[in-house]
Design a protein around this motif. Structure first.
Motif, PDB file in Angstrom:
ATOM      1  N   UNK B   1      12.778   4.652  11.947  1.00  0.00           N
ATOM      2  CA  UNK B   1      11.738   4.157  11.021  1.00  0.00           C
ATOM      3  C   UNK B   1      10.468   4.968  11.213  1.00  0.00           C
ATOM      4  N   UNK B   2      10.022   5.618  10.170  1.00  0.00           N
ATOM      5  CA  UNK B   2       8.808   6.403  10.303  1.00  0.00           C
ATOM      6  C   UNK B   2       7.664   5.820   9.489  1.00  0.00           C
ATOM      7  N   UNK B   3       7.943   4.727   8.738  1.00  0.00           N
ATOM      8  CA  UNK B   3       6.863   4.143   7.961  1.00  0.00           C
ATOM      9  C   UNK B   3       5.946   3.322   8.868  1.00  0.00           C
ATOM     10  N   UNK B   4       4.701   3.786   9.006  1.00  0.00           N
ATOM     11  CA  UNK B   4       3.770   3.128   9.922  1.00  0.00           C
ATOM     12  C   UNK B   4       3.028   1.980   9.231  1.00  0.00           C
ATOM     13  N   UNK B   5       2.563   2.267   8.019  1.00  0.00           N
ATOM     14  CA  UNK B   5       1.790   1.265   7.277  1.00  0.00           C
ATOM     15  C   UNK B   5       2.396   1.145   5.888  1.00  0.00           C
ATOM     16  N   UNK B   6       2.638  -0.079   5.464  1.00  0.00           N
ATOM     17  CA  UNK B   6       3.061  -0.289   4.083  1.00  0.00           C
ATOM     18  C   UNK B   6       2.213  -1.387   3.471  1.00  0.00           C
ATOM     19  N   UNK B   7       1.496  -1.061   2.418  1.00  0.00           N
ATOM     20  CA  UNK B   7       0.800  -2.088   1.654  1.00  0.00           C
ATOM     21  C   UNK B   7       1.598  -2.277   0.378  1.00  0.00           C
ATOM     22  N   UNK B   8       1.994  -3.517   0.102  1.00  0.00           N
ATOM     23  CA  UNK B   8       2.787  -3.781  -1.100  1.00  0.00           C
ATOM     24  C   UNK B   8       2.019  -4.750  -1.983  1.00  0.00           C
ATOM     25  N   UNK B   9       1.543  -4.258  -3.099  1.00  0.00           N
ATOM     26  CA  UNK B   9       0.851  -5.071  -4.096  1.00  0.00           C
ATOM     27  C   UNK B   9      -0.201  -5.982  -3.452  1.00  0.00           C
ATOM     28  N   UNK B  10      -1.074  -5.401  -2.651  1.00  0.00           N
ATOM     29  CA  UNK B  10      -2.072  -6.198  -1.926  1.00  0.00           C
ATOM     30  C   UNK B  10      -3.257  -6.553  -2.828  1.00  0.00           C
ATOM     31  N   UNK B  11      -3.509  -7.843  -2.913  1.00  0.00           N
ATOM     32  CA  UNK B  11      -4.666  -8.351  -3.658  1.00  0.00           C
ATOM     33  C   UNK B  11      -5.613  -9.025  -2.683  1.00  0.00           C
ATOM     34  N   UNK B  12      -6.897  -8.851  -2.934  1.00  0.00           N
ATOM     35  CA  UNK B  12      -7.887  -9.460  -2.057  1.00  0.00           C
ATOM     36  C   UNK B  12      -9.117  -9.834  -2.872  1.00  0.00           C
ATOM     37  N   UNK B  15     -14.323 -14.865  -2.864  1.00  0.00           N
ATOM     38  CA  UNK B  15     -14.593 -15.904  -3.858  1.00  0.00           C
ATOM     39  C   UNK B  15     -14.014 -15.475  -5.189  1.00  0.00           C
ATOM     40  N   UNK B  16     -14.855 -15.270  -6.195  1.00  0.00           N
ATOM     41  CA  UNK B  16     -14.301 -14.947  -7.511  1.00  0.00           C
ATOM     42  C   UNK B  16     -14.229 -13.432  -7.733  1.00  0.00           C
ATOM     43  N   UNK B  17     -14.770 -12.670  -6.787  1.00  0.00           N
ATOM     44  CA  UNK B  17     -14.788 -11.212  -6.949  1.00  0.00           C
ATOM     45  C   UNK B  17     -13.491 -10.597  -6.454  1.00  0.00           C
ATOM     46  N   UNK B  18     -12.720 -10.039  -7.364  1.00  0.00           N
ATOM     47  CA  UNK B  18     -11.464  -9.421  -6.958  1.00  0.00           C
ATOM     48  C   UNK B  18     -11.752  -7.991  -6.518  1.00  0.00           C
ATOM     49  N   UNK B  19     -11.496  -7.710  -5.243  1.00  0.00           N
ATOM     50  CA  UNK B  19     -11.878  -6.425  -4.672  1.00  0.00           C
ATOM     51  C   UNK B  19     -10.689  -5.474  -4.585  1.00  0.00           C
ATOM     52  N   UNK B  20      -9.527  -5.993  -4.225  1.00  0.00           N
ATOM     53  CA  UNK B  20      -8.307  -5.181  -4.266  1.00  0.00           C
ATOM     54  C   UNK B  20      -7.398  -5.787  -5.332  1.00  0.00           C
ATOM     55  N   UNK B  21      -6.980  -4.923  -6.255  1.00  0.00           N
ATOM     56  CA  UNK B  21      -6.232  -5.449  -7.408  1.00  0.00           C
ATOM     57  C   UNK B  21      -4.814  -4.903  -7.433  1.00  0.00           C
TER      58      UNK B  21
END
Ligand code: ADP
Ligand code: MG
Lengths: 254, 243
Positions: B1-12, B15-21
């Motif tokens: 396994x060489x995948x160190x970091x995987x972000x999958x459809x990350x939302x953040x 409050x009401x401010x969507x910063x990661x879409x």
């Protein structure tokens, strides 16, 4: 003048009143330890992630900041026995101080903890520290330095407030001074009591003032503490001024 | 396994401010991913989601095959494997350089004191601060403080490092010494995600360039191709401003 300062009575009362000091110190030291330990615990609960506990701690703090200490003493000493809980005068005094000053101390500790830049927690957590480890090794050691001046002011108020225990017959300074006043029909014992309070409070007041002016010189204008950007340093100082100063007893709480 | 970091459809959201879409990103071993983008585009937030400093609303963060938000995962343990360096250094002001660096090995990894100190000395030598072991943060220049911060992160022997605009708070003449340390680290094979505006660093050290805007990854590619020839209009506009 003789009514307030009679040489003979002065000598008499001085010894009489100095003899009460061990009692006063005992209540003060026990009360102080309990109040600060309880206050620290409350502040940590208040900043924990358990919502219900946070709410309870907040409610406690508000309640006990809103009650006169004198009422608390009377309630503990004369009220609780009706509910079958009888404490002697000294324990009542310690408990009253711990309950009341625990609430004040909690606010001082909370402000101190929150004045430590958020970046410190982040750095600690990013190294794998738990919330508890970050508090213990990074936040609290820094917060302690910030809370020493306000806690010194608190101690001054506490010293003065031990006099409130005269109403629950703790044989402390004011209690004995009043007794003696009745016997000699003269105010000199009160003068002596005042002098004794002042001997202890004035040096502390000076110490607190010195720490305050040193902090003012060091923080906003001077070099900001490392790890804090200049803006954050000033923001901290302001938060500190506004928040901690607001918590400080302006006199006794009685 | 060489995948160190995987972000999958990350939302953040804050409050009401969507910063990661909906951020998708896979970083493999030894990659040096350079992240650029306008202020407020969510770069710092993305880094902070990678090591779980920020909880996420939706999606998955997988570190070396482990779901960071999995029911049986201890995020503190995962964070030990992810070093992070901040723009504002965040050194512990009540400790000297040596103790800043040895604190985590000692308290988190519970290494014996002598061993933790040995590690700290080595790391400080590595970043060229052998002479400054006992200096307190406020006695160090910004560049030196940032190198202590890097040493502090490396003392945990992390598998990957996150850098968030680590040279932005530095005087121009101090930038090179910090970038030099980072370049050395990249050459030693460290997996890195670097948020920076230093396009020279991106070109020479980066293995991949990512342009973020409005909470999404707009474009990514080989920095040597993407910097001179960005495809997306937003990337073109941003690059024309910073170059
Ligand atoms: N703790 C926070 N609370 C509320 N809003 C935040 C917080 N952190 C960041 N933001 C907002 O999220 C957006 C993205 O911030 P950030 O990830 O720091 O962007 P960048 O690092 O790309 O400049 C900004 O609009 C910022 O104001
Ligand atoms: Mg940022």
């Amino acid at each position: 003048m003789n009514a307030f300062f009679n040489g003979e009575i002065f000598k008499d009362s001085l010894w009489l009143l100095v003899k009460t000091l061990p009692t006063v110190f005992e209540v003060l030291v026990l009360g102080l330890i309990c109040a600060w330990a309880w206050g620290l615990a409350l502040s940590l609960i208040r900043l924990s992630r358990f919502r219900a506990l946070r709410y309870l701690a907040g409610a406690y703090i508000d309640l006990f900041r809103g009650l006169p200490l004198l009422l608390l003493f009377i309630f503990i000493y004369y009220g609780l026995p009706h509910a079958g809980l009888k404490l002697n005068a000294l324990s009542s005094g310690v408990l009253g101080i711990a309950l009341c000053y625990g609430a004040y101390s909690a606010e001082i500790f909370r402000a101190g903890i929150q004045a430590i830049a958020k970046g410190q927690t982040e750095a600690a957590r990013s190294l794998g520290m738990t919330h508890g480890q970050a508090m213990r090794y990074v936040i609290l050691p820094q917060a302690v330095k910030l809370v020493v001046p306000p806690l010194t002011n608190e101690l001054i108020a506490m010293i003065k407030d031990t006099s409130l225990m005269s109403v629950i017959a703790v044989p402390e300074l004011l209690f004995r001074a009043k007794e003696k006043m009745g016997v000699v029909a003269n105010s000199t014992p009160l003068t002596v009591a005042a002098l004794i309070y002042i001997v202890f409070t004035i040096p502390l007041i000076r110490v607190a003032a010195r720490m305050e002016s040193k902090r003012r010189k060091r923080r906003p204008g001077g070099k900001p503490p490392a790890g804090i950007t200049p803006e954050a340093g000033i923001a901290d100082a302001q938060l500190y001024d506004a928040d901690i100063a607001a918590q400080l007893p302006k006199g006794g709480y009685g | 396994m060489t995948s160190m970091i995987e972000l999958i459809d990350v939302h953040k959201s804050f409050d009401s401010l969507e910063v990661l879409k909906g951020v998708n990103l896979t970083v493999v071993k030894k990659e040096v991913v350079v992240v650029i983008g306008p202020s407020g585009s969510g770069k710092s937030t993305m880094l902070r989601c990678i090591n779980g400093l920020e909880p996420i609303l939706k999606g998955k963060v997988i570190i070396e095959g482990e779901d960071l938000h999995g029911p049986h995962t201890d995020p503190n343990r995962i964070r030990q494997r992810i070093g992070m360096v901040f723009q504002s250094f965040n050194l512990f002001p009540h400790k000297d350089a040596l103790h800043n660096v040895m604190m985590a090995p000692l308290k988190v990894q519970k290494k014996p004191k002598a061993e933790a100190e040995q590690i700290a000395r080595e790391q400080l030598c590595q970043v060229g601060l052998a002479e400054k072991m006992h200096a307190y943060p406020d006695e160090l220049s910004g560049g030196q403080q940032q190198r202590v911060a890097i040493a502090r992160a490396l003392a945990m022997k992390p598998d990957m490092m996150l850098f968030d605009e680590v040279t932005s708070a530095l005087d121009p003449e101090l930038v090179a010494e910090v970038l030099g340390v980072m370049q050395g680290l990249a050459e030693s094979g460290m997996t890195m995600v670097v948020v920076t505006h230093e396009m020279g660093f991106a070109r020479e050290v980066g293995t991949r360039l990512i342009f973020m805007d409005g909470g999404v990854i707009v474009e990514e590619g080989d920095p040597r191709e993407m910097i001179p020839n960005p495809k997306e209009p937003r990337t073109q506009k941003f690059l024309s401003m910073v170059l």
